[in-house]
Design a protein around this motif. Structure first.
Motif, mmCIF file in Angstrom:
data_model
loop_
_atom_site.group_PDB
_atom_site.id
_atom_site.type_symbol
_atom_site.label_atom_id
_atom_site.label_comp_id
_atom_site.label_asym_id
_atom_site.label_seq_id
_atom_site.Cartn_x
_atom_site.Cartn_y
_atom_site.Cartn_z
ATOM 1 N N PRO A 75 -2.012 0.130 -7.730
ATOM 2 C CA PRO A 75 -2.958 -0.966 -7.512
ATOM 3 C C PRO A 75 -3.696 -1.389 -8.785
ATOM 4 O O PRO A 75 -4.291 -2.461 -8.832
ATOM 5 N N GLU A 81 -7.995 -0.962 -1.743
ATOM 6 C CA GLU A 81 -7.710 0.138 -2.666
ATOM 7 C C GLU A 81 -6.242 0.188 -3.042
ATOM 8 O O GLU A 81 -5.887 0.635 -4.126
ATOM 9 N N GLY A 82 -5.384 -0.248 -2.142
ATOM 10 C CA GLY A 82 -3.956 -0.098 -2.374
ATOM 11 C C GLY A 82 -3.268 -1.351 -2.879
ATOM 12 O O GLY A 82 -2.199 -1.282 -3.473
ATOM 13 N N ARG A 129 -11.428 -0.840 -8.070
ATOM 14 C CA ARG A 129 -10.063 -1.378 -8.190
ATOM 15 C C ARG A 129 -10.066 -2.897 -8.159
ATOM 16 O O ARG A 129 -9.255 -3.534 -8.830
ATOM 17 N N ARG A 156 -10.568 -1.327 3.646
ATOM 18 C CA ARG A 156 -10.748 -0.503 2.461
ATOM 19 C C ARG A 156 -9.384 -0.095 1.910
ATOM 20 O O ARG A 156 -9.137 -0.139 0.705
ATOM 21 N N SER A 157 -8.467 0.276 2.800
ATOM 22 C CA SER A 157 -7.165 0.720 2.341
ATOM 23 C C SER A 157 -6.395 -0.398 1.655
ATOM 24 O O SER A 157 -5.695 -0.159 0.675
ATOM 25 N N CYS A 186 0.849 -1.195 0.000
ATOM 26 C CA CYS A 186 0.000 0.000 0.000
ATOM 27 C C CYS A 186 0.880 1.239 0.000
ATOM 28 O O CYS A 186 1.703 1.423 0.875
ATOM 29 N N LEU A 216 -14.622 3.028 -4.693
ATOM 30 C CA LEU A 216 -13.273 2.992 -5.252
ATOM 31 C C LEU A 216 -12.651 1.602 -5.076
ATOM 32 O O LEU A 216 -12.003 1.074 -5.989
#
Lengths: 130, 592
Positions: free
Chosen positions: B123, B205-206, B241, B201-202, B118, B237
């Motif tokens: 990503p 997303e990452g 991704r 979520r991070s 991350c 988002l």
């Protein structure tokens, strides 16, 4: 389309990409600069996308050799938008609270002349070595 | 040369601004203004030893610098190239000065395993993930390991579920693998719902590919060919991704039929959740995916026996999955050396609340709350006093200053009356009222209870009502007993994890902040000034000059007084809106 059909394919692909990433991380003779923009939901909400667009356009206009990459959350929610700039042969530097004005300053001073500007976020973690 | 001066809140309060200015002017005096630059940075997180000045490029790290040290730093270090030893950080263990910040233990506080990619890779580009060793764990599993070996490796690693409960992941996989069926499923639980939590979520997303890779490994280990990611629709988002990542993985042959020439087949689809908190509970999640009401059912049967479409199903959380590829690559014996005896590896926390460095951190299990708050989080906002840290969201409890030095792991947190939960950590200071906090979490549970079982549906509502009564100043000491008893009954009788843990915020705040409850009940006082009904606005007759500004601005005409005479607030009429305080130029009005 690159299909990976076997372990050998995967290894070959990894090799070639790793070389690319290495060049990117360490920089190369032409002084390639890499900018990573943290673009998770929080970063985007704080304006990371505008900053990235602006920086891409600006560096392009000035004929600078900069590669932009979007990445996930860097973890500095208190200082979004955050970007990481790696100059050729130097350690990556993270800047926080990057608005368009700050972006301009970073391009003008750090990317162009290697002169640091206010707003550095000190990195205080270790990532497992791969 | 660059001189980096910490401009974080903590260091700022101890004159870092002045240090930076002194450095600048001294440098200009010496004619070095152009060669050496002074830069203000964000918080180093090392506020305990602030203000910090770091010299680049040699990485010298000066701590507890005072404005009068500036001359030495410039004379000695900048001009003569000699380090100012007395300002160097002293290693608390071997009492030696540490010159290069890279050798400071402080930088080893955070270790990124689940968040390894991350903020580093793009990503949306599978090639970057492959370049970062991505999919090599899958290749290793398919090419060199049997499903049993994969499961054994995960078991040996000691990895426990990161969604909150902490069930051993390897064991979960083993149970699912032993149940035979024509079709099995692998489910990723991305229904992150704790207030203030955003770890999953991070990661999605990452680093979406790490989750896809781990799910495929999971499929191989238990004999499933289908994977489903249950993700809340509020994460557009992350969904986007994931869809890109799934598309790329299919295109590259890393999902689909005959992956890496091994003959193994696996594919992943998304299922969207509408955001009900209870759907994070695995049986409710499965019902929601099947198109039924998101309500939990009694376990057993466990999903590993009869889950999605009545088939054996393995459900793991996003962060759990993010750990899998690295365990396979580096081996269980590498992973199980990190952390504590019963909790291995690291945990990602979303640090929020009254803390300077709000953010996402990943720390080895066994770290103390003190290290997280004061060394990573940069301390409490405004230099105020730490009061409590809430972990585990609505299912968790509060850790107090008594727990500051307790190593954080699954078992210690439970012993302290809280729980790991998914990783939200809300830090509170004296401006937080603990009764109001308990009420807030109960409000959340009442809202999110699915209503299937009575203890949760009715019991939590009653808990909330009693708390409401106390914060309004109508509580009795008997209410405290009722809160305790009712909490115990709900814990013992509720159907699912949501209900069984929902009284935790109440129990833990009564336990740790009993005095504050008593104050609300007996003295009708809220020391944090949060509970409006318990506050009284009063005008200080000494300060008041009788300007009438407050009376003119009071929306309910609760303030009386003649011009140039002391004014008085009628507390019966006062609605505590605060308009008078804002208008008073003489600081004559206060809250008590």
């Amino acid at each position: 389309m690159t299909k990976i059909k076997s372990l050998a394919d995967l290894k070959a692909m990894k090799q070639s990409i790793q070389e690319k990433i290495d060049t990117r991380a360490k920089g190369n003779a032409e002084g390639l600069v890499q900018v990573k923009v943290a673009m998770a939901t929080c970063g985007i909400a704080a304006g990371a996308k505008q900053v990235m667009d602006y920086m891409m356009a600006e560096t392009d206009k000035r004929g600078m050799n900069v590669v932009f990459t979007q990445t996930g959350c860097m973890g500095y929610c208190h200082a979004e938008p955050t970007i990481e700039v790696t100059l050729s042969g130097k350690e990556p530097i993270v800047f926080g609270f990057v608005d368009l004005k700050k972006a301009d300053e970073i391009i003008d001073k750090y990317i162009k002349d290697g002169e640091l500007v206010d707003g550095i976020i000190p990195v205080n973690y270790e990532t497992i070595n791969k | 040369m660059h001189l980096l001066v910490c401009g974080g809140t903590g260091c700022n309060a101890s004159k870092s601004q002045e240090i930076a200015e002194n450095l600048k002017s001294t440098l200009t005096d010496k004619g070095l203004g152009n060669e050496v630059q002074v830069i203000l940075t964000g918080c180093f997180g090392f506020c305990e030893k602030g203000p910090i000045v770091k010299i680049m490029p040699d990485n010298t790290f000066y701590t507890e610098v005072k404005p009068e040290d500036v001359a030495d730093i410039i004379e000695e270090h900048v001009i003569k190239g000699r380090k100012v030893t007395r300002l160097l950080y002293t290693d608390p263990e071997n009492k030696q000065h540490v010159a290069d910040s890279k050798h400071m233990g402080f930088y080893k506080k955070q270790l990124r395993i689940a968040l390894r990619n991350c903020g580093f890779i793009d990503p949306q580009n599978i090639e970057e993930y492959v370049g970062a060793d991505g999919y090599s764990a899958l290749a290793k599993c398919l090419g060199e390991m049997t499903p049993e070996q994969v499961i054994n490796e995960i078991k040996l690693s000691g990895l426990r579920g990161r969604g909150g409960g902490g069930f051993p992941t390897g064991l979960k996989w083993e149970i699912a693998s032993k149940n035979h069926a024509d079709q099995k499923y692998v489910v990723c639980n991305a229904d992150e719902g704790d207030p203030g939590a955003f770890m999953d979520r991070s990661i999605l997303e990452g680093d979406p590919h790490s989750v896809l890779e781990a799910m495929t490994i999971n499929g191989y280990a238990i004999g499933a060919t289908k994977g489903l990611i249950y993700i809340r629709a509020e994460y557009p988002l992350a969904i986007n991704r994931l869809l890109t990542a799934i598309g790329q993985a299919r295109e590259y042959g890393l999902l689909g039929k005959d992956i890496l020439g091994s003959g193994f087949e696996f594919d992943i689809e998304l299922r969207y959740g509408a955001g009900a908190f209870v759907c994070g509970e695995e049986t409710a999640l499965i019902h929601s995916m099947e198109g039924q009401r998101g309500e939990p059912t009694f376990k057993p049967p466990f999903p590993a026996q009869s889950g999605y479409n009545k088939k054996p199903t393995n459900v793991n959380n996003v962060e759990t999955y993010a750990n899998i590829p690295i365990i396979i690559n580096k081996g269980a014996n590498w992973f199980n050396k990190i952390g504590t005896e019963k909790s291995k590896g690291t945990k990602v926390f979303a640090l929020a609340g009254q803390i300077n460095n709000v953010g996402l951190i990943e720390v080895p299990m066994g770290i103390t709350l003190r290290e997280i708050i004061y060394e990573i989080g940069g301390g409490i906002k405004g230099g105020r006093e730490f009061k409590a840290a809430q972990t585990g969201g609505p299912s968790g409890g509060c850790l107090t200053s008594a727990h500051l030095d307790t190593p954080i792991d699954y078992d210690n947190l439970i012993a302290a009356g809280s729980m790991m939960g998914s990783g939200g950590m809300v830090v509170m200071d004296e401006t937080s009222c603990m009764v109001a906090i308990a009420k807030f979490y109960l409000e959340f549970t009442v809202e999110e209870s699915c209503g299937k079982c009575t203890p949760c549906r009715v019991g939590n509502k009653r808990l909330h009502e009693i708390l409401e009564k106390i914060t309004k100043g109508n509580g009795t000491m008997e209410d405290l007993d009722n809160l305790r008893n009712l909490s115990r009954v709900i814990k013992d009788t509720a159907l699912c994890g949501l209900g069984q843990t929902s009284p935790n915020p109440v129990i833990s705040t009564i336990e740790n902040f009993y005095d504050e409850y008593v104050e609300h009940i007996k003295d009708k006082k809220c020391r944090a000034g949060v509970c409006k009904s318990l506050m009284q606005y009063v005008i200080d007759p000494v300060q008041c000059v009788g300007c009438t500004a407050c009376a003119r601005n009071c929306p309910v005409n609760a303030i009386q007084g003649e011009k140039k005479m002391t004014h008085v607030i009628n507390t019966e009429l006062c609605i505590k809106c605060g308009a008078c305080i804002e208008k008073c130029k003489f600081n004559a009005i206060s809250i008590c």
